[in-house]
Design a protein around this motif. Structure first.
Motif, PDB file in Angstrom:
ATOM      1  N   ILE A 196     -61.553  36.142 141.863  1.00 16.21           N
ATOM      2  CA  ILE A 196     -60.104  36.186 141.635  1.00 16.21           C
ATOM      3  C   ILE A 196     -59.540  34.768 141.599  1.00 16.21           C
ATOM      4  O   ILE A 196     -58.671  34.446 140.777  1.00 16.21           O
ATOM      5  N   ALA A 197     -60.051  33.903 142.494  1.00  9.80           N
ATOM      6  CA  ALA A 197     -59.600  32.511 142.499  1.00  9.80           C
ATOM      7  C   ALA A 197     -59.928  31.832 141.173  1.00  9.80           C
ATOM      8  O   ALA A 197     -59.099  31.098 140.609  1.00  9.80           O
ATOM      9  N   LEU A 198     -61.125  32.067 140.647  1.00  6.45           N
ATOM     10  CA  LEU A 198     -61.529  31.470 139.371  1.00  6.45           C
ATOM     11  C   LEU A 198     -60.653  31.981 138.224  1.00  6.45           C
ATOM     12  O   LEU A 198     -60.324  31.236 137.296  1.00  6.45           O
ATOM     13  N   ILE A 199     -60.284  33.256 138.271  1.00  6.18           N
ATOM     14  CA  ILE A 199     -59.436  33.829 137.214  1.00  6.18           C
ATOM     15  C   ILE A 199     -58.059  33.165 137.230  1.00  6.18           C
ATOM     16  O   ILE A 199     -57.540  32.731 136.190  1.00  6.18           O
ATOM     17  N   TYR A 200     -57.472  33.062 138.426  1.00 12.22           N
ATOM     18  CA  TYR A 200     -56.161  32.403 138.515  1.00 12.22           C
ATOM     19  C   TYR A 200     -56.259  30.933 138.114  1.00 12.22           C
ATOM     20  O   TYR A 200     -55.338  30.379 137.507  1.00 12.22           O
ATOM     21  N   ASP A 201     -57.378  30.296 138.446  1.00  2.88           N
ATOM     22  CA  ASP A 201     -57.595  28.902 138.058  1.00  2.88           C
ATOM     23  C   ASP A 201     -57.635  28.781 136.537  1.00  2.88           C
ATOM     24  O   ASP A 201     -57.012  27.885 135.949  1.00  2.88           O
TER      25      ASP A 201
ATOM     26  N   MET B  57     -56.247  30.771 134.455  1.00  2.33           N
ATOM     27  CA  MET B  57     -54.911  31.095 133.941  1.00  2.33           C
ATOM     28  C   MET B  57     -53.936  29.937 134.120  1.00  2.33           C
ATOM     29  O   MET B  57     -52.815  29.969 133.590  1.00  2.33           O
ATOM     30  N   GLY B  58     -54.337  28.904 134.867  1.00  4.57           N
ATOM     31  CA  GLY B  58     -53.448  27.780 135.121  1.00  4.57           C
ATOM     32  C   GLY B  58     -52.515  28.001 136.286  1.00  4.57           C
ATOM     33  O   GLY B  58     -51.622  27.192 136.531  1.00  4.57           O
ATOM     34  N   GLN B  59     -52.731  29.101 137.041  1.00  5.33           N
ATOM     35  CA  GLN B  59     -51.892  29.386 138.208  1.00  5.33           C
ATOM     36  C   GLN B  59     -52.555  28.776 139.450  1.00  5.33           C
ATOM     37  O   GLN B  59     -53.216  29.443 140.241  1.00  5.33           O
ATOM     38  N   THR B  60     -52.340  27.460 139.562  1.00  6.74           N
ATOM     39  CA  THR B  60     -53.034  26.701 140.607  1.00  6.74           C
ATOM     40  C   THR B  60     -52.690  27.198 142.006  1.00  6.74           C
ATOM     41  O   THR B  60     -53.567  27.301 142.875  1.00  6.74           O
ATOM     42  N   GLU B  61     -51.420  27.501 142.242  1.00  9.19           N
ATOM     43  CA  GLU B  61     -51.003  27.941 143.570  1.00  9.19           C
ATOM     44  C   GLU B  61     -51.747  29.203 143.989  1.00  9.19           C
ATOM     45  O   GLU B  61     -52.276  29.293 145.107  1.00  9.19           O
TER      46      GLU B  61
ATOM     47  N   TRP C 206     -56.478  32.046 146.978  1.00 11.87           N
ATOM     48  CA  TRP C 206     -57.702  32.858 146.981  1.00 11.87           C
ATOM     49  C   TRP C 206     -58.933  32.022 147.304  1.00 11.87           C
ATOM     50  O   TRP C 206     -59.865  32.515 147.944  1.00 11.87           O
ATOM     51  N   TYR C 207     -58.956  30.743 146.871  1.00 12.31           N
ATOM     52  CA  TYR C 207     -60.077  29.872 147.247  1.00 12.31           C
ATOM     53  C   TYR C 207     -60.116  29.693 148.766  1.00 12.31           C
ATOM     54  O   TYR C 207     -61.193  29.687 149.379  1.00 12.31           O
TER      55      TYR C 207
ATOM     56  N   PHE D 252     -63.340  23.248 144.905  1.00  8.62           N
ATOM     57  CA  PHE D 252     -62.334  23.900 144.064  1.00  8.62           C
ATOM     58  C   PHE D 252     -60.939  23.793 144.698  1.00  8.62           C
ATOM     59  O   PHE D 252     -59.937  23.583 144.008  1.00  8.62           O
ATOM     60  N   ILE D 253     -60.891  23.975 146.037  1.00  7.27           N
ATOM     61  CA  ILE D 253     -59.597  23.844 146.728  1.00  7.27           C
ATOM     62  C   ILE D 253     -59.060  22.428 146.564  1.00  7.27           C
ATOM     63  O   ILE D 253     -57.871  22.224 146.274  1.00  7.27           O
ATOM     64  N   ALA D 254     -59.942  21.430 146.751  1.00 10.23           N
ATOM     65  CA  ALA D 254     -59.529  20.032 146.633  1.00 10.23           C
ATOM     66  C   ALA D 254     -58.989  19.736 145.238  1.00 10.23           C
ATOM     67  O   ALA D 254     -57.943  19.079 145.081  1.00 10.23           O
ATOM     68  N   GLN D 255     -59.684  20.223 144.206  1.00 12.19           N
ATOM     69  CA  GLN D 255     -59.220  19.991 142.836  1.00 12.19           C
ATOM     70  C   GLN D 255     -57.844  20.621 142.600  1.00 12.19           C
ATOM     71  O   GLN D 255     -56.980  20.023 141.942  1.00 12.19           O
ATOM     72  N   GLY D 256     -57.625  21.815 143.134  1.00 12.81           N
ATOM     73  CA  GLY D 256     -56.326  22.462 142.981  1.00 12.81           C
ATOM     74  C   GLY D 256     -55.222  21.697 143.691  1.00 12.81           C
ATOM     75  O   GLY D 256     -54.125  21.502 143.151  1.00 12.81           O
ATOM     76  N   LEU D 257     -55.511  21.247 144.926  1.00 10.02           N
ATOM     77  CA  LEU D 257     -54.509  20.492 145.679  1.00 10.02           C
ATOM     78  C   LEU D 257     -54.204  19.153 145.013  1.00 10.02           C
ATOM     79  O   LEU D 257     -53.057  18.682 145.044  1.00 10.02           O
ATOM     80  N   ILE D 258     -55.224  18.539 144.417  1.00  6.65           N
ATOM     81  CA  ILE D 258     -55.009  17.271 143.710  1.00  6.65           C
ATOM     82  C   ILE D 258     -54.074  17.485 142.520  1.00  6.65           C
ATOM     83  O   ILE D 258     -53.201  16.655 142.234  1.00  6.65           O
ATOM     84  N   LYS D 259     -54.236  18.628 141.841  1.00  7.00           N
ATOM     85  CA  LYS D 259     -53.317  18.948 140.737  1.00  7.00           C
ATOM     86  C   LYS D 259     -51.878  19.051 141.235  1.00  7.00           C
ATOM     87  O   LYS D 259     -50.929  18.727 140.519  1.00  7.00           O
ATOM     88  N   GLN D 260     -51.715  19.523 142.469  1.00 11.40           N
ATOM     89  CA  GLN D 260     -50.376  19.674 143.047  1.00 11.40           C
ATOM     90  C   GLN D 260     -49.901  18.414 143.775  1.00 11.40           C
ATOM     91  O   GLN D 260     -48.892  18.454 144.477  1.00 11.40           O
ATOM     92  N   LYS D 261     -50.656  17.323 143.633  1.00 11.38           N
ATOM     93  CA  LYS D 261     -50.313  16.050 144.272  1.00 11.38           C
ATOM     94  C   LYS D 261     -50.382  16.134 145.802  1.00 11.38           C
ATOM     95  O   LYS D 261     -49.715  15.378 146.514  1.00 11.38           O
ATOM     96  N   LYS D 262     -51.205  17.049 146.315  1.00  9.85           N
ATOM     97  CA  LYS D 262     -51.383  17.179 147.767  1.00  9.85           C
ATOM     98  C   LYS D 262     -52.743  16.597 148.153  1.00  9.85           C
ATOM     99  O   LYS D 262     -53.644  17.275 148.640  1.00  9.85           O
ATOM    100  N   VAL D 263     -52.879  15.288 147.896  1.00 10.77           N
ATOM    101  CA  VAL D 263     -54.183  14.631 148.057  1.00 10.77           C
ATOM    102  C   VAL D 263     -54.600  14.583 149.525  1.00 10.77           C
ATOM    103  O   VAL D 263     -55.771  14.783 149.856  1.00 10.77           O
ATOM    104  N   LYS D 264     -53.659  14.308 150.429  1.00 12.18           N
ATOM    105  CA  LYS D 264     -54.009  14.224 151.856  1.00 12.18           C
ATOM    106  C   LYS D 264     -54.573  15.548 152.368  1.00 12.18           C
ATOM    107  O   LYS D 264     -55.550  15.572 153.120  1.00 12.18           O
TER     108      LYS D 264
END
Length: 751
Positions: A271-276, A278-282, A287-288, A311-323
């Motif tokens: 499910i996490a991969l599907i949302y990923d 779809m571009g729905q990072t949040e 789900w990740y 995968f979680i890190a890549q999603g957070l980086i997209k959201q500018k939540k690097v820390k």
């Protein structure tokens, strides 16, 4: 010809959500299994333990670590040898050992050899008429062969596995095993999916769903999961989401599902991969994180935990939540340290994402190159190409198209998932544009647009929105039902609290009344206790006086017996008849044995029990000294800590006196050395056993004790009856007298 690159890509991309294999037991479990097989045991428990230890080493290996594979093979060969040695009792163990050895042989890259082992197990169950188990062995062969990392597929693999699955289906159908048929269809779907035959895999899933409309079977969760995976791979994200949510619904309804946690982690990851995609990072991050929470609590390979964290890190980086991304990655690494180069490569690649995100280009490049170096030791060229994909993106981001072109591998694009193919074409478009290859750049851009349009069109977007709305509505309804339940529960708790308060007040009132009654009773008891204490004090004085009188009686009895013994000694001085003299001496010894008992009684704290070790020690010393033996005859004694009532101690002392006296008198000549053995022990049946033995010549030939009417033997026989025991005389390298009796206390109150 099988598309090797497509298969390699599938394994890497699907790794976070496809089968992990079996989980590993902990070291403590292995230690307990080893203890089961200690002492050369030959039973079913040891047979199973050998198999479990072998599987521990087989599953612990990374890919083809020969040390662990060889260790696993040793345990499985021991399992097979023990199963053969156990005969009929080890038949099932032998079949399991064949399958285990088949897996080991596959791990050593011998397809034909592994198949031979598996077919032995299949043939065994066929000969016993167990169709279901024969079918399951065929499924195990096919699944193990298909999931093994061969590098290059054996030519016979696909045909052999397909044949095995078809035979298994026929056996299950003949046995009427519906659940096993569903499992077979699921295996078929996974096989065709692994080989890139996606249409056939989808047909397998749909055939099972239509043929066996029993949603309660756990395999339906897997079937819908496979369908979701296939549709995501083709870019049909609307269908992928629908199938994955259906799989999740079935899983939540299932009650009996042994591998539910494992399946849930797979489904959450999908499910996490599907949302990923779809571009729905949040949503994908949510789900990740659920997937990682499950996998961190499971005994699985670290690569699956690391990839999920990546995968979680890549999603957070997209959201500018690097820390937050760095915190999650370092936290996972701290809780689960790397254990081999492959896992170090994964962690290096994830750290490269983080360094890249904070603008530390040098460190990011260093981590990417380190990952490629470590991957090169473990993986095939196709897998390395996927790592190079990240390198190409890294250099394109910095407009270093020359290095990007060096790491970019266009050959791996065939057979990839639609979303990955789309991104790959965009990279190819940028590289070709920088090179001046505008025609090929245009073609890649057209491909990029085509893939993107196939994923996101108006109809699919509408369906996706409807599915999300439907899922969110279901979740809200579920939350409302949960809230209603909570509200009803709180209302019930309020009613219970009010009832409890009323009960508490009533209890307090009763308690006050009870305390008043207790206080009145206490005052009355205090008055009566004064009288009772006086009576108790008087009773204690009487008891002390009684004990003193009893000890005084025992003392006087002992003194009287000593007076009689003294008279007998004086009388013996005036007797010339040898027989009469011996009779007086024997009588004197008998009286001493009784007097010694009374002496022990008035000297001990217990007025009713005599400690037999002390008594026998003193009795033996007296007999030795009175017979003037010197060091000619030795006494060896072994006496347990046994205490006897005076009613048993007296007859036992007389028996001991008679037996030892006879041994001194008849076992040895006046100048002969010897040993007399005295034993009093408690045997396994809880009875006491007195044994007096010598190493003399023994009884005369033809001597029959039951016909002997001498005073000594008749006395010992009668005393043994008084003890309610048995009396035996045997002659074997000496004479042995054995008396067996049970301890009894005749005056328990006094004792």
């Amino acid at each position: 010809m099988i598309n090797l690159k497509a298969w390699a890509i599938l394994i890497v991309l699907a790794a976070p959500c496809l089968c992990f294999g079996q989980t590993l037991p902990g070291p403590k479990t292995i230690d307990s299994l080893r203890r089961i097989c200690e002492g050369a045991r030959e039973d079913t428990a040891c047979l199973n333990a050998l198999g479990q230890m072998g599987r521990y080493y087989l599953l612990r290996r990374f890919k083809a670590d020969s040390a662990d594979v060889d260790t696993a093979g040793l345990y499985f060969n021991k399992q097979l040898a023990l199963g053969q040695k156990m005969g009929a009792a080890g038949r099932i163990g032998r079949a399991e050992a064949w399958c285990n050895l088949g897996e080991v042989t596959f791990a050593r890259k011998s397809f034909a050899g592994g198949k031979v082992y598996f077919m032995q197990a299949v043939n065994y169950y066929n000969t016993t008429g167990n169709k279901i188990m024969a079918g399951r062995m065929l499924l195990r062969f096919g699944k193990t062969a298909a999931e093994n990392k061969w590098g290059l597929f054996p030519d016979a693999l696909l045909a052999d596995v397909t044949e095995a699955y078809n035979k298994a289906l026929a056996l299950f159908a003949a046995a009427g095993a519906v659940g096993d048929q569903v499992v077979a269809y699921t295996n078929f779907a996974m096989l065709h999916f692994t080989y890139g035959q996606y249409a056939q895999a989808e047909e397998d899933c749909m055939a099972a769903i239509k043929k066996f409309p029993t949603e309660g079977h756990p395999e339906f969760v897997k079937l819908y999961y496979v369908l979701a995976h296939i549709q995501r791979y083709h870019g049909n994200l609307n269908k992928a989401l629908r199938y994955s949510l259906e799989s999740l619904r079935l899983m939540e309804q299932a009650t009996l599902m042994p591998d539910k946690l494992y399946l849930k982690s797979m489904l959450f990851g999908e499910i996490a991969l599907i949302y990923d995609a779809m571009g729905q990072t949040e949503n994908s991050i949510v789900w990740y994180k659920r997937t990682l929470a499950l996998r961190e609590g499971m005994h699985i390979k670290l690569e699956f935990k690391y990839r999920t964290a990546g995968f979680i890190a890549q999603g957070l980086i997209k959201q500018k939540k690097v820390k937050e991304a760095i915190s999650i990655v370092l936290g996972v690494e701290k809780r689960h340290p790397t254990d081999n180069d492959y896992n170090k490569a994964i962690m290096s690649q994830i750290k490269a994402y983080c360094y890249d995100a904070v603008g530390n280009n040098a460190k990011a490049e260093e981590m990417y190159l380190l990952a490629l170096k470590l991957f090169g030791k473990q993986k095939t060229d196709e897998i390395i190409s996927l790592a190079k994909y990240d390198m190409a993106k890294f250099y394109i981001k910095r407009n270093d198209f020359k290095k990007a072109a060096f790491y970019f591998d266009e050959g791996i694009i065939a057979g990839m998932a639609v979303t990955r193919s789309r991104d790959w074409n965009m990279i190819a478009y940028k590289i070709d544009s920088a090179r001046g290859n505008y025609l090929t750049a245009l073609q890649h851009h057209i491909q990029y647009k085509a893939f993107n349009d196939s994923i996101f069109n108006i109809e699919k977007n509408k369906q996706l929105q409807e599915l999300q709305v439907s899922y969110e509505t279901d979740q809200k309804e579920s939350d409302i039902r949960s809230l209603k339940k909570d509200s009803a529960f709180e209302h019930e708790k309020t009613i219970q609290a009010n009832n409890m308060r009323n009960l508490t007040l009533a209890a307090c009132a009763l308690l006050v009344i009870l305390l008043m009654l207790i206080f009145n009773n206490y005052k009355a008891k205090q008055r009566s206790n004064v009288v009772l204490n006086a009576l108790v004090a008087e009773k204690d004085e009487l008891l002390i006086e009684k004990e003193w009188l009893i000890k005084e009686i025992h003392h006087r009895v002992k003194n009287n017996l000593q007076i009689v013994m003294g008279l007998l000694q004086r009388q013996s001085a005036y007797i010339d008849n040898e027989a009469a003299l011996q009779a007086i001496q024997i009588s004197e010894a008998r009286m001493h044995s009784i007097a010694l008992i009374h002496q022990k009684l008035y000297q001990s704290e217990s007025l009713g029990l005599i400690s037999m070790p002390d008594y026998i020690e003193e009795m033996a010393r007296y007999l030795k000294e009175s017979s003037d033996l010197g060091s000619r005859i030795l006494f060896e004694k072994h006496v347990d800590e046994i205490s006897l009532d005076v009613g048993q101690a007296v007859p036992l002392g007389l028996i001991l006196n008679e037996a030892v006296t006879n041994a001194i008198k008849y076992a040895y000549t006046p100048y002969e050395n010897g040993v007399i053995y005295i034993t009093l022990v408690e045997n396994e049946a809880g009875h006491n056993q007195l044994i007096i033995a010598d190493d003399g010549p023994g009884l005369p030939e033809g001597f029959k004790t039951e016909k002997v009417e001498t005073l000594g033997i008749n006395l010992m026989r009668g005393l043994a009856k008084q003890l309610c025991g048995t009396f035996e005389i045997t002659s074997d390298q000496g004479c042995t007298i054995c008396v067996t009796f049970k301890t009894e206390i005749f005056n328990k109150g006094k004792a």
